[in-house]
Write a protein that holds these residues in place. Structure first.
Motif, short mmCIF file in Angstrom:
data_model
loop_
_atom_site.label_atom_id
_atom_site.label_comp_id
_atom_site.label_asym_id
_atom_site.label_seq_id
_atom_site.Cartn_x
_atom_site.Cartn_y
_atom_site.Cartn_z
N ASP A 131 -17.91 -11.55 8.27
CA ASP A 131 -19.00 -10.91 7.79
C ASP A 131 -18.78 -9.56 7.09
O ASP A 131 -19.54 -8.95 6.33
N LEU A 132 -17.57 -8.98 7.34
CA LEU A 132 -16.93 -7.61 6.68
C LEU A 132 -16.23 -8.32 5.40
O LEU A 132 -15.41 -9.01 5.36
N LEU A 133 -16.51 -7.35 4.63
CA LEU A 133 -15.96 -7.53 3.09
C LEU A 133 -14.85 -6.58 3.03
O LEU A 133 -14.43 -5.40 3.36
N VAL A 134 -13.84 -7.01 1.90
CA VAL A 134 -12.68 -6.22 1.32
C VAL A 134 -13.01 -5.91 0.06
O VAL A 134 -13.22 -6.78 -0.86
N ASP A 135 -13.22 -4.53 -0.39
CA ASP A 135 -13.34 -4.14 -1.65
C ASP A 135 -12.12 -4.10 -2.54
O ASP A 135 -11.31 -3.43 -1.96
N ILE A 136 -11.93 -4.61 -3.51
CA ILE A 136 -10.80 -4.46 -4.62
C ILE A 136 -11.26 -4.15 -5.93
O ILE A 136 -12.29 -4.44 -6.37
N ILE A 160 -1.19 0.96 -13.59
CA ILE A 160 -2.43 0.00 -13.01
C ILE A 160 -2.51 0.72 -11.63
O ILE A 160 -1.69 0.92 -10.78
N VAL A 161 -3.99 0.90 -11.44
CA VAL A 161 -4.08 1.42 -9.92
C VAL A 161 -5.11 0.23 -9.29
O VAL A 161 -5.99 -0.24 -9.83
N VAL A 162 -4.60 -0.30 -8.14
CA VAL A 162 -5.42 -1.22 -7.45
C VAL A 162 -6.01 -0.62 -6.07
O VAL A 162 -4.99 -0.11 -5.32
N THR A 163 -6.98 -0.44 -5.92
CA THR A 163 -7.43 0.05 -4.32
C THR A 163 -8.09 -1.19 -3.68
O THR A 163 -8.92 -2.01 -4.26
N ILE A 164 -7.71 -1.35 -2.50
CA ILE A 164 -8.11 -2.41 -1.44
C ILE A 164 -8.71 -1.69 -0.36
O ILE A 164 -8.22 -0.94 0.61
N THR A 165 -9.93 -1.68 0.08
CA THR A 165 -10.78 -0.93 1.05
C THR A 165 -11.25 -1.91 2.13
O THR A 165 -11.90 -3.05 1.69
N ASP A 166 -11.03 -1.80 3.31
CA ASP A 166 -11.68 -2.59 4.43
C ASP A 166 -12.45 -1.59 5.38
O ASP A 166 -12.59 -0.44 5.01
N GLN A 167 -13.26 -1.97 6.09
CA GLN A 167 -14.00 -1.31 7.14
C GLN A 167 -13.42 -0.78 8.40
O GLN A 167 -14.01 -0.69 9.45
N GLY A 168 -11.93 -0.77 8.49
CA GLY A 168 -11.30 -0.61 9.70
C GLY A 168 -11.20 0.81 9.88
O GLY A 168 -10.41 1.13 10.82
N GLY A 169 -11.59 1.86 9.30
CA GLY A 169 -11.59 3.26 9.65
C GLY A 169 -10.37 3.63 9.94
O GLY A 169 -9.34 3.88 9.10
N LEU A 170 -9.95 3.99 11.18
CA LEU A 170 -8.85 4.85 11.42
C LEU A 170 -7.64 4.14 12.14
O LEU A 170 -6.68 4.48 12.45
N HIS A 171 -7.47 2.70 11.36
CA HIS A 171 -6.57 1.70 11.97
C HIS A 171 -5.08 2.30 11.71
O HIS A 171 -4.95 2.90 10.46
N GLU A 172 -4.09 2.02 12.23
CA GLU A 172 -2.81 2.71 11.92
C GLU A 172 -1.91 1.66 11.07
O GLU A 172 -0.80 1.38 11.14
N ALA A 173 -2.49 0.91 9.89
CA ALA A 173 -1.81 0.12 9.06
C ALA A 173 -0.65 0.68 8.29
O ALA A 173 0.26 0.12 7.74
N GLY A 174 -0.93 2.20 8.23
CA GLY A 174 0.45 3.08 7.40
C GLY A 174 1.31 3.38 8.23
O GLY A 174 2.36 3.91 7.56
N THR A 175 1.65 3.01 9.34
CA THR A 175 2.57 3.52 10.28
C THR A 175 3.08 2.53 11.21
O THR A 175 3.88 2.88 12.06
N ALA A 176 3.35 1.08 10.51
CA ALA A 176 4.22 0.26 11.17
C ALA A 176 5.59 0.67 11.39
O ALA A 176 6.25 1.23 10.59
N GLU A 177 6.23 0.09 12.37
CA GLU A 177 7.74 -0.07 12.38
C GLU A 177 8.43 -0.16 11.42
O GLU A 177 8.14 -1.32 10.88
N THR A 201 -15.27 -8.28 -4.34
CA THR A 201 -14.95 -8.35 -2.98
C THR A 201 -14.33 -9.71 -2.67
O THR A 201 -14.74 -10.80 -3.32
N VAL A 202 -13.93 -9.84 -1.38
CA VAL A 202 -13.40 -11.31 -0.69
C VAL A 202 -14.12 -10.90 0.63
O VAL A 202 -13.86 -9.81 1.30
#
Lengths: 120, 160
Positions: B69-74, B83-100, B16-17
């Motif tokens: 205080d919130l962690l990013v799990d890697i 190779i598979v890298v998963t990066i997980t945050d606590q952001g729930g439904l944020h729209e990081a995957g749909t940027a212009e 984690t970081v």
């Protein structure tokens, strides 16, 4: 976060070189902006070389900074070229299409020679 | 998306970081260390490192909103030839995957912000990027084959 980016400005006939070192990320904004302004103040250059030979890391925020410098230079009718990019960052300049607007040279000597030839 | 070869799953690292600016460099270094010896070519390692750094930055800034205080799990695994890298945050439904989609000509014309390159870089650096959420946690999964595709070096725009 403290910046690791430093920018050294050198004037050339008709141009200027900004030698960057360290990381080009969000913390590099002040150094890059100040260097550009200094380069312009020193001699109203037609061309500006951004030398990345001593840069180890560029991230998306750093790309945005380079876009901002390029936009400012174009609005002032100045040409921007780049030198010293690693193969990885040359690929990123290609993918982002920065290389459509910024001519890339393998090293600073090549870039300066080209500018000197154009100035003579 | 490039198809993902299936095979035995081997965990290479899990860490984690904290959500503080600059920790994407920590993640990048830890992932590079974890995949050493997997046969990933230098050029593809550089691409993976950039993707990991950008995805971790997104997790810190957009997912966890720079809350230290919130962690990013890697997690880094080897799955067959991937190779598979998963990066997980606590952001729930944020729209990081749909940027212009960034458009440099529009940016230079002042019609689009100079920023907004993160997701674009991630998508172009790795063989596949998948985003999932369970409503609380938001995970970006990066897949990179350890073998080098025959068309390596060609523009990766076609993957978009």
């Amino acid at each position: 976060m403290k910046t690791t980016c430093e920018a050294q400005v050198t004037a050339l006939p008709g141009g200027a070189v900004i030698r960057l070192s360290g990381d080009v990320d969000g913390t590099a904004a002040d150094a890059l902006t100040a260097a550009y302004d200094q380069a312009v103040a020193q001699g109203d250059p037609e061309s500006i070389v951004l030398d990345f030979a001593s840069v180890g890391y560029i991230n998306s925020t750093g790309i945005a900074l380079i876009v901002s410098v390029l936009a400012k230079a174009r609005s002032q009718r100045r040409k921007v070229v780049a030198s010293g990019l690693s193969a990885h960052y040359r690929e990123i300049f290609d993918i982002t299409r920065l290389s459509d607007f910024i001519e890339l040279f393998p090293d600073l000597d090549d870039a300066v020679s080209q500018l000197a030839a154009q100035a003579s | 998306m490039t198809s993902v070869a299936r095979g035995a799953v081997r965990r290479l690292a899990a860490f984690t970081v904290t959500s503080e600016s600059g920790n994407e460099r920590v993640a990048l270094a830890r992932v590079a260390e974890a995949v050493a010896g997997t046969g990933l070519a230098d050029q593809r390692l550089d691409r993976l490192k950039t993707a990991v750094a950008e995805a971790t930055m997104n997790a810190i800034e957009h997912g966890n909103r720079n809350r230290a205080d919130l962690l990013v799990d890697i997690e880094v695994t080897q799955q067959g030839t991937n190779i598979v890298v998963t990066i997980t945050d606590q952001g729930g439904l944020h729209e990081a995957g749909t940027a212009e989609q960034p458009d440099l000509a529009r940016k230079l014309a002042g019609e689009q912000s100079p920023r907004g390159w993160g997701l674009f870089l991630i998508r172009n650096m790795v063989d596949a990027m998948d985003v999932t959420t369970d409503g609380t946690r938001h995970t970006v999964r990066l897949t990179m084959a350890t073998t080098t595709p025959a068309d390596e070096g060609a523009t990766r725009e076609n993957h978009l």
